[in-house]
Enzyme design. Structure first.
Site, short mmCIF file in Angstrom:
data_model
loop_
_atom_site.label_atom_id
_atom_site.label_comp_id
_atom_site.label_asym_id
_atom_site.label_seq_id
_atom_site.Cartn_x
_atom_site.Cartn_y
_atom_site.Cartn_z
N GLY A 165 -1.62 -10.24 11.97
CA GLY A 165 -2.25 -8.96 12.31
C GLY A 165 -3.06 -8.34 11.19
N THR A 166 -3.68 -9.16 10.37
CA THR A 166 -4.54 -8.63 9.31
C THR A 166 -5.84 -9.42 9.31
OG1 THR A 166 -4.76 -8.16 6.96
CG2 THR A 166 -3.41 -10.05 7.55
N CYS A 180 6.43 12.74 -13.13
CA CYS A 180 7.39 11.76 -13.67
C CYS A 180 7.48 10.48 -12.84
CB CYS A 180 8.77 12.40 -13.83
SG CYS A 180 9.65 12.62 -12.27
N HIS A 185 0.82 -1.22 0.00
CA HIS A 185 0.00 0.00 0.00
C HIS A 185 0.85 1.27 0.00
CE1 HIS A 185 -4.05 -1.94 1.14
NE2 HIS A 185 -3.19 -2.92 0.91
N CYS A 214 6.27 11.76 -7.44
CA CYS A 214 6.01 12.88 -8.36
C CYS A 214 4.77 12.60 -9.21
CB CYS A 214 7.23 13.11 -9.24
SG CYS A 214 6.99 14.46 -10.42
N CYS A 236 12.21 16.70 -11.51
CA CYS A 236 11.60 17.56 -12.54
C CYS A 236 10.90 18.80 -11.95
CB CYS A 236 10.60 16.76 -13.39
SG CYS A 236 9.00 16.47 -12.57
ZN LIG Z 1 9.14 14.57 -11.27
#
Ligand SMILES: [Zn+2]
Length: 248
Positions: free
Chosen positions: A192-193, A134, A123, A131, A155
């Site tokens: 634990g799930t 990108c 997750h 980003c 970027c």
């Molecule tokens: Zn970027």
């Protein structure tokens, strides 16, 4: 199967596949998603903060919430359950695989994935950002030096929390790695799930179908308990200590 048999199976296993969920983080004081909704945030549902739609409508609000959760997990410490999984990884080497549903990064901080085996965060990880332009992923600065939203070091684009939101797919490569590891496991550990959250039930079932021993560690019975070979009804730290034949 008895505890002694489960212990022996784990000791002799060449390939061990582990899935962890919120129960492992709870012992470090990390609240579950819903329990985190206190104070100012109580009037928001998680779906109103952790979804692409929420982020599109109000990125500053969503980032403010994640910055708070980031501060919380930075203050928390990995617990005995995390440490025992790192120890197990050291013993099994490249035969060890750990998939976690937790986004707090505590397995990484406890050394998982750097002790000879593999760690995948199904997750994502809220101590990192991704980003929007990108896809570059970067660690967040220390909480004291962090003002959201972060900018991409590559970027300059705006970055989003690097977590899987409601309505988004789990990362394909991480899922594929988990499926392969569980299919090839001698022992599968589900810790634990609840088994409600995809893909816990599927991974355990696949391991069992291929003849693995599937062991659940959970203080309460879950939706997948019925299909398990053995269950340790305890919290992760004590349950793992029992399976590894150690004092917690
Ligand atoms: Zn970027």
């Amino acid at each position: 199967m008895k505890l002694a048999d489960a212990r022996a199976a784990l000791r002799e296993a060449r390939h061990v596949a582990v899935l962890t969920g919120a129960g492992v983080s709870a012992e470090s004081g990390i609240p579950t998603f819903r329990d985190a909704q206190t104070g100012h945030w109580a009037r928001f549902r998680p779906e109103d903060l952790a979804s692409p739609g929420a982020y599109f409508r109000d990125p500053a609000l969503v980032w403010e919430w994640y910055a708070g959760r980031y501060r919380d997990v930075t203050r928390a410490q990995p617990n005995g359950g995390h440490a025992l999984l790192t120890q197990l990884e050291r013993e099994k080497g490249d035969g060890f695989f750990l998939a976690t549903q937790n986004v707090d990064g505590l397995h990484t901080r406890a050394g998982s994935g750097a002790a000879g085996g593999q760690l995948v965060e199904l997750h994502g990880n809220l101590t990192t950002a991704r980003c929007e332009v990108c896809d570059w992923t970067a660690d967040l600065p220390a909480p004291d030096h962090f003002t959201p939203p972060p900018s991409c070091p590559d970027c300059g684009g705006r970055m989003r929390p690097n977590v899987v939101w409601f309505g988004e797919d789990l990362p394909e490569t991480a899922l594929a790695a988990a499926a392969t590891a569980f299919a090839g496991a001698d022992v599968a550990l589900i810790i634990g799930t609840s088994g409600v959250v995809y893909p816990a039930a599927g991974l355990a079932a696949e391991a069992l179908r291929r003849g693995a021993v599937a062991i659940e560690v959970n203080p309460v019975e879950t939706n997948i308990s019925w299909q398990m070979t053995f269950a340790v009804r305890d919290v992760a730290s004590r349950g793992l200590a029992a399976l590894l034949g150690q004092e917690p």
